[in-house]
Design an enzyme around this catalytic site. Structure first.
Site, PDB file in Angstrom:
ATOM      1  N   GLY A   9       0.877  -1.181   0.000  1.00 37.84           N
ATOM      2  CA  GLY A   9       0.000   0.000   0.000  1.00 37.84           C
ATOM      3  C   GLY A   9       0.907   1.222   0.000  1.00 37.84           C
ATOM      4  O   GLY A   9       2.051   1.152  -0.478  1.00 37.84           O
ATOM      5  N   ALA A  10       0.435   2.337   0.563  1.00 39.49           N
ATOM      6  CA  ALA A  10       1.235   3.564   0.499  1.00 39.49           C
ATOM      7  C   ALA A  10       2.553   3.408   1.270  1.00 39.49           C
ATOM      8  O   ALA A  10       3.638   3.640   0.724  1.00 39.49           O
ATOM      9  CB  ALA A  10       0.421   4.728   1.046  1.00 39.49           C
ATOM     10  N   LYS A 175       1.596   6.060  21.029  1.00 37.97           N
ATOM     11  CA  LYS A 175       0.939   6.287  19.732  1.00 37.97           C
ATOM     12  C   LYS A 175      -0.524   5.841  19.811  1.00 37.97           C
ATOM     13  O   LYS A 175      -1.409   6.477  19.235  1.00 37.97           O
ATOM     14  CB  LYS A 175       1.701   5.514  18.644  1.00 37.97           C
ATOM     15  N   ASN A 193      -8.226  16.791  11.655  1.00 37.01           N
ATOM     16  CA  ASN A 193      -7.610  16.668  12.983  1.00 37.01           C
ATOM     17  C   ASN A 193      -7.601  18.004  13.738  1.00 37.01           C
ATOM     18  O   ASN A 193      -7.866  18.059  14.934  1.00 37.01           O
ATOM     19  CB  ASN A 193      -6.170  16.161  12.855  1.00 37.01           C
ATOM     20  N   SER A 245      -6.524   8.630   9.531  1.00 35.53           N
ATOM     21  CA  SER A 245      -6.710   7.409   8.736  1.00 35.53           C
ATOM     22  C   SER A 245      -8.099   6.812   8.966  1.00 35.53           C
ATOM     23  O   SER A 245      -8.715   6.267   8.051  1.00 35.53           O
ATOM     24  CB  SER A 245      -5.623   6.391   9.074  1.00 35.53           C
TER      25      SER A 245
END
Ligand code: KPL
Length: 297
Positions: A9-10, A175, A193, A245
């Site tokens: 993916g990215a 995190k 955000n 995300s």
């Protein structure tokens, strides 16, 4: 080194590209049927990597797993017989909760976990954009993984900066606290955000972080609740213009990482018989949207 990136993916493509440029023999493992995977990063010329070739898995020194947390099991189980018992396996995903699976099924392998703040997104299957330079930390999940500290140098050489973290679990929990605070709220309220900096969210953010801090304390970490909250506000400020995300997943009606972010917090809280009602409410609300959809709220 022989490196297979599972899940280009990215973030997977970003690493595959840079590891390839650093001179490693890189291939990918993806859901695409082709035997080659074309990859372009930003304006660079395309490179071609082998895709889904069992021989590459068998010869791998390192397998870098960059699928989402909820895809780790389904990506690794079907290919586990192809993986050499000595191959290093490193997972890199948002959230926590895949280590029990890895330790159970890959007990002979050196196991590692990495977290990164690099930003990347995919414009198309082949085209990846590196949107923000970040920092990567890697640490071990089992005693064999502890012997692989040199991997931080391998990764740093390919895509700086990267450092070894002896206390990677604390970094992952910090995190997780940030993700528990920011991700579900931005997804539910359909906001960037930065909008969480509004005074109307202050109490809820404080309560969310306080619950995470309590769970972390029960897990044996020395936590400063106000510092954790300050970190959350720093990330809100730094990523003010971004959609989280989880916002993006919910917006595009994809499965989110809620089970491995808030869900992980809830299951650890449960082990300690601790109630975490503010996080529970957000978890329920996101699961509701995932199963029923936003229109039926
Ligand atoms: O990690 C993130 C995410 O979106 O998953 C944050 C730090 C909240 C940035 O958006």
């Amino acid at each position: 080194m022989n490196i297979v990136v599972i899940g280009p993916g990215a973030i997977g493509s970003l690493w595959a590209y840079h590891l390839h440029q650093a001179g490693h023999r890189v291939s990918v493992w993806s859901t695409k049927p082709h035997s080659y995977f074309k990859l372009r990063l930003d304006e660079s010329p395309a490179i071609e990597l082998a895709n889904n070739q069992p021989r590459m898995l068998q010869q791998a020194d390192l397998i870098l797993v960059t699928v989402k947390a909820w895809q780790v099991e389904q990506a690794l189980l079907p290919i586990r017989r192809e993986i050499n018992p000595e191959t290093m396996i490193a997972v890199m995903h948002n959230g926590m909760g895949t280590s029990d699976f890895l330790i159970k099924h890959f007990s002979t392998n050196p196991l590692l976990v990495a977290k990164t703040t690099h930003g990347a997104y995919k414009l198309s299957d082949q085209q990846t954009c590196h949107t923000g330079k970040g920092h990567t930390q890697i640490g071990s999940l089992n005693p064999l993984g502890e012997q692989c500290q040199f991997l931080s140098q391998v990764l740093a050489h390919a895509l700086p900066e990267c450092g070894w973290n002896d206390n990677i679990q604390l970094a992952l929990w910090n995190k997780l606290a940030i993700n528990c605070a920011i991700n579900p709220l931005t997804a539910l309220h359909n906001i960037k955000n930065g909008e969480l900096a509004a005074p109307s969210f202050k109490q809820q953010l404080t309560d969310l972080v306080s619950e995470v801090a309590s769970v972390m304390t029960l897990q044996g970490f020395d936590v400063d609740e106000s510092q954790l909250l300050a970190q959350v506000y720093q990330v809100i400020d730094k990523t003010a213009q971004n959609y989280s995300s989880m916002h993006q997943d919910i917006h595009h009606q994809r499965r989110s990482e809620i089970d491995y972010i808030t869900g992980h917090l809830l299951s650890v809280a449960k082990l300690h018989n601790l109630k975490t009602p503010v996080n529970q409410k957000l978890y329920d609300a996101i699961k509701h949207i995932e199963t029923v959809g936003r229109n039926h709220d």
